[in-house]
Design a protein around this motif. Structure first.
Motif, PDB file in Angstrom:
ATOM      1  N   THR A  15     -11.030  10.445  -6.217  1.00 15.30           N
ATOM      2  CA  THR A  15     -10.944  10.638  -4.779  1.00 15.30           C
ATOM      3  C   THR A  15     -11.082  12.128  -4.474  1.00 15.30           C
ATOM      4  N   PRO A  16     -11.280  12.483  -3.199  1.00  8.73           N
ATOM      5  CA  PRO A  16     -11.335  13.911  -2.864  1.00  8.73           C
ATOM      6  C   PRO A  16     -10.085  14.681  -3.276  1.00  8.73           C
ATOM      7  N   SER A  17      -8.961  13.964  -3.440  1.00 12.40           N
ATOM      8  CA  SER A  17      -7.728  14.621  -3.880  1.00 12.40           C
ATOM      9  C   SER A  17      -7.653  14.777  -5.398  1.00 12.40           C
ATOM     10  N   GLY A  18      -8.675  14.271  -6.114  1.00 17.07           N
ATOM     11  CA  GLY A  18      -8.738  14.503  -7.549  1.00 17.07           C
ATOM     12  C   GLY A  18      -8.035  13.479  -8.405  1.00 17.07           C
ATOM     13  N   VAL A  19      -7.781  12.286  -7.883  1.00 13.29           N
ATOM     14  CA  VAL A  19      -7.140  11.226  -8.657  1.00 13.29           C
ATOM     15  C   VAL A  19      -8.041   9.990  -8.651  1.00 13.29           C
ATOM     16  N   PRO A  20      -7.898   9.090  -9.630  1.00 12.10           N
ATOM     17  CA  PRO A  20      -8.726   7.879  -9.649  1.00 12.10           C
ATOM     18  C   PRO A  20      -8.498   7.022  -8.406  1.00 12.10           C
ATOM     19  N   HIS A  21      -9.553   6.411  -7.940  1.00 11.72           N
ATOM     20  CA  HIS A  21      -9.441   5.519  -6.792  1.00 11.72           C
ATOM     21  C   HIS A  21      -8.538   4.334  -7.121  1.00 11.72           C
ATOM     22  N   ALA A  22      -7.587   4.049  -6.265  1.00 11.36           N
ATOM     23  CA  ALA A  22      -6.723   2.882  -6.462  1.00 11.36           C
ATOM     24  C   ALA A  22      -7.540   1.605  -6.366  1.00 11.36           C
ATOM     25  N   GLY A  23      -7.519   0.823  -7.453  1.00 12.91           N
ATOM     26  CA  GLY A  23      -8.268  -0.436  -7.464  1.00 12.91           C
ATOM     27  C   GLY A  23      -9.746  -0.289  -7.712  1.00 12.91           C
ATOM     28  N   GLY A  24     -10.214   0.900  -8.077  1.00 14.34           N
ATOM     29  CA  GLY A  24     -11.647   1.129  -8.195  1.00 14.34           C
ATOM     30  C   GLY A  24     -12.244   1.466  -6.841  1.00 14.34           C
ATOM     31  N   THR A  25     -13.562   1.376  -6.725  1.00 19.88           N
ATOM     32  CA  THR A  25     -14.232   1.792  -5.491  1.00 19.88           C
ATOM     33  C   THR A  25     -14.938   0.633  -4.814  1.00 19.88           C
ATOM     34  N   ALA A  45       8.940   2.513  -3.274  1.00 16.75           N
ATOM     35  CA  ALA A  45       8.797   1.668  -4.459  1.00 16.75           C
ATOM     36  C   ALA A  45       7.762   0.568  -4.222  1.00 16.75           C
ATOM     37  N   HIS A  46       7.784  -0.021  -3.038  1.00 13.32           N
ATOM     38  CA  HIS A  46       6.783  -1.039  -2.719  1.00 13.32           C
ATOM     39  C   HIS A  46       5.384  -0.432  -2.684  1.00 13.32           C
ATOM     40  N   LEU A  47       5.279   0.777  -2.187  1.00 14.84           N
ATOM     41  CA  LEU A  47       3.985   1.453  -2.164  1.00 14.84           C
ATOM     42  C   LEU A  47       3.431   1.582  -3.578  1.00 14.84           C
ATOM     43  N   GLU A  48       4.249   2.010  -4.509  1.00 17.13           N
ATOM     44  CA  GLU A  48       3.770   2.175  -5.877  1.00 17.13           C
ATOM     45  C   GLU A  48       3.371   0.831  -6.488  1.00 17.13           C
ATOM     46  N   ALA A  49       4.134  -0.220  -6.178  1.00 20.13           N
ATOM     47  CA  ALA A  49       3.784  -1.556  -6.683  1.00 20.13           C
ATOM     48  C   ALA A  49       2.454  -2.026  -6.108  1.00 20.13           C
ATOM     49  N   ASN A  50       2.236  -1.763  -4.821  1.00 18.34           N
ATOM     50  CA  ASN A  50       0.979  -2.170  -4.192  1.00 18.34           C
ATOM     51  C   ASN A  50      -0.210  -1.434  -4.794  1.00 18.34           C
ATOM     52  N   MET A  51      -0.056  -0.146  -5.002  1.00 19.50           N
ATOM     53  CA  MET A  51      -1.166   0.644  -5.525  1.00 19.50           C
ATOM     54  C   MET A  51      -1.497   0.302  -6.973  1.00 19.50           C
ATOM     55  N   ALA A  52      -0.567  -0.349  -7.669  1.00 20.53           N
ATOM     56  CA  ALA A  52      -0.772  -0.687  -9.074  1.00 20.53           C
ATOM     57  C   ALA A  52      -1.514  -1.999  -9.282  1.00 20.53           C
ATOM     58  N   VAL A  53      -1.783  -2.761  -8.218  1.00 20.30           N
ATOM     59  CA  VAL A  53      -2.342  -4.109  -8.426  1.00 20.30           C
ATOM     60  C   VAL A  53      -3.775  -4.071  -8.941  1.00 20.30           C
ATOM     61  N   GLY A  54      -4.451  -2.950  -8.788  1.00 20.87           N
ATOM     62  CA  GLY A  54      -5.814  -2.871  -9.305  1.00 20.87           C
ATOM     63  C   GLY A  54      -5.886  -2.987 -10.812  1.00 20.87           C
ATOM     64  N   ALA A  55      -4.775  -2.753 -11.493  1.00 17.66           N
ATOM     65  CA  ALA A  55      -4.750  -2.839 -12.965  1.00 17.66           C
ATOM     66  C   ALA A  55      -4.425  -4.244 -13.456  1.00 17.66           C
ATOM     67  N   ILE A  56      -4.157  -5.170 -12.548  1.00 13.44           N
ATOM     68  CA  ILE A  56      -3.774  -6.524 -12.957  1.00 13.44           C
ATOM     69  C   ILE A  56      -5.018  -7.346 -13.286  1.00 13.44           C
ATOM     70  N   GLU A  57      -5.041  -7.893 -14.492  1.00 12.35           N
ATOM     71  CA  GLU A  57      -6.140  -8.767 -14.907  1.00 12.35           C
ATOM     72  C   GLU A  57      -5.701 -10.224 -14.759  1.00 12.35           C
ATOM     73  N   LEU A  58      -6.518 -11.016 -14.108  1.00 18.66           N
ATOM     74  CA  LEU A  58      -6.256 -12.446 -13.954  1.00 18.66           C
ATOM     75  C   LEU A  58      -7.289 -13.206 -14.780  1.00 18.66           C
TER      76      LEU A  58
END
Length: 314
Positions: free
Chosen positions: A12-22, A280-293
């Motif tokens: 991202t422009p802030s220099g971190v990986p895009h949450a959930g990809g792009t 805490a909920h924010l961090e949980a939401n932003m982490a869902v991109g790493a979940i494999e189903l």
């Protein structure tokens, strides 16, 4: 044109990986997980905490924020104005079609007439401190849940798109989205170059599958609101479904995370904007991109019954 997304390593422009990809939002590349700011109208007495939460969302890889002037009558827009700098590269998406209704039975009232849409864009520009809003969604009142238009608030979509297109031509908005729209309404609006659709949609409310497919074909982002259902009494909740609970237990995740992850897996043009006022909920939401189903989990979730969300209020 087909919408695409990927777990891109680009930053991202802030220099971190895009949450959930792009994914794509018009001509912009954004994180597939953004942040919906509606709930920030609640902690009016703790402005610093709300601003810190917005900045934390960006630190976690969100680079698009969903808002509206009617969230706290400009209060939330003011938070966004003060939280971000131009170099943060945050794409702000706002909406028009309703106005605050202080003291009313419902906190909002319809504002669907063309002159009201223009006035709302001007109000958004002022409270956000912007010369141009990157994306503005026209919030139609064709489908639930929520408000319905009556009387002079029943306005043809072509008349609304005429003023939205004029505002885009004037440089006050960058792109046009739709919200609360029918399939026919979207088809009529396609010549206006719609970049996103926001409708109520979740694992338990999948009535818009045909519209979702049309969006994918046309390169239009699908941005579900109420992504976990249950926003009003009588609406089903994703987190209460036994299949969702079972998948969550098997993965060591929460049912809410599984519900959001399913949306990302369901179709590549989905962009999420989960909202919360809790860090805490924010961090949980932003982490869902790493979940494999896996296929078994997806099959179990696909078997969940879809129910109507067409509830009118007011």
């Amino acid at each position: 044109m087909t919408a695409t997304s990927s777990p891109s390593p680009r930053l991202t422009p802030s220099g971190v990986p895009h949450a959930g990809g792009t994914g794509t939002l018009g001509d912009r590349t954004v994180s597939r997980i953004g942040y919906g700011a509606m709930q920030l109208e609640r902690p009016h007495t703790d402005r610093d905490t709300a601003i810190a939460l917005l900045r934390r969302a960006v630190e976690l890889g969100a680079d698009h924020i969903d808002t509206a002037q009617f969230y706290g009558d400009g209060f939330v827009n003011g938070l966004i104005r003060d939280a971000f700098r131009p170099e943060d590269g945050v794409t702000v998406v706002s909406k028009v079609g309703a106005d605050p209704n202080p003291g009313g039975t419902l906190p909002l009232r319809p504002a669907q007439r063309p002159e009201q849409l223009r006035a709302s864009v001007e109000d958004n520009l002022g409270s956000l401190g912007l010369d141009r809003i990157p994306v503005v969604n026209l919030r139609r009142l064709d489908v639930g849940p929520g408000l319905r238009a009556e009387g002079d608030q029943v306005v043809d979509i072509d008349d609304q798109l005429a003023v939205m297109t004029a505002l885009r031509d004037e440089g006050k908005i960058g792109a046009i989205g739709l919200s609360g729209v029918t399939l026919d309404g979207l088809r009529r609006a396609l010549p206006a170059d719609i970049v996103c659709v926001q409708n109520a949609y979740s694992l338990v409310a999948r009535g818009d599958e045909e519209m979702l497919r049309l969006c994918a074909e046309e390169g239009i982002a699908w941005v579900p609101f109420f992504p976990l259902g249950g926003a009003f009494p009588g609406l089903p909740k994703v987190t209460g479904e036994p299949a969702v609970v079972a998948v969550a237990l098997s993965l060591g995740r929460t049912p809410a995370q599984v519900g959001l992850a399913w949306l990302l897996h369901h179709t590549p043009n989905v962009l999420l904007i989960p909202g919360t006022a809790d860090a805490a909920h924010l961090e949980a939401n932003m982490a869902v991109g790493a979940i494999e189903l896996d296929e078994a989990a997806l099959a179990a979730l696909a078997a969940v019954e879809s129910r109507s969300v067409d509830i009118a209020l007011g």
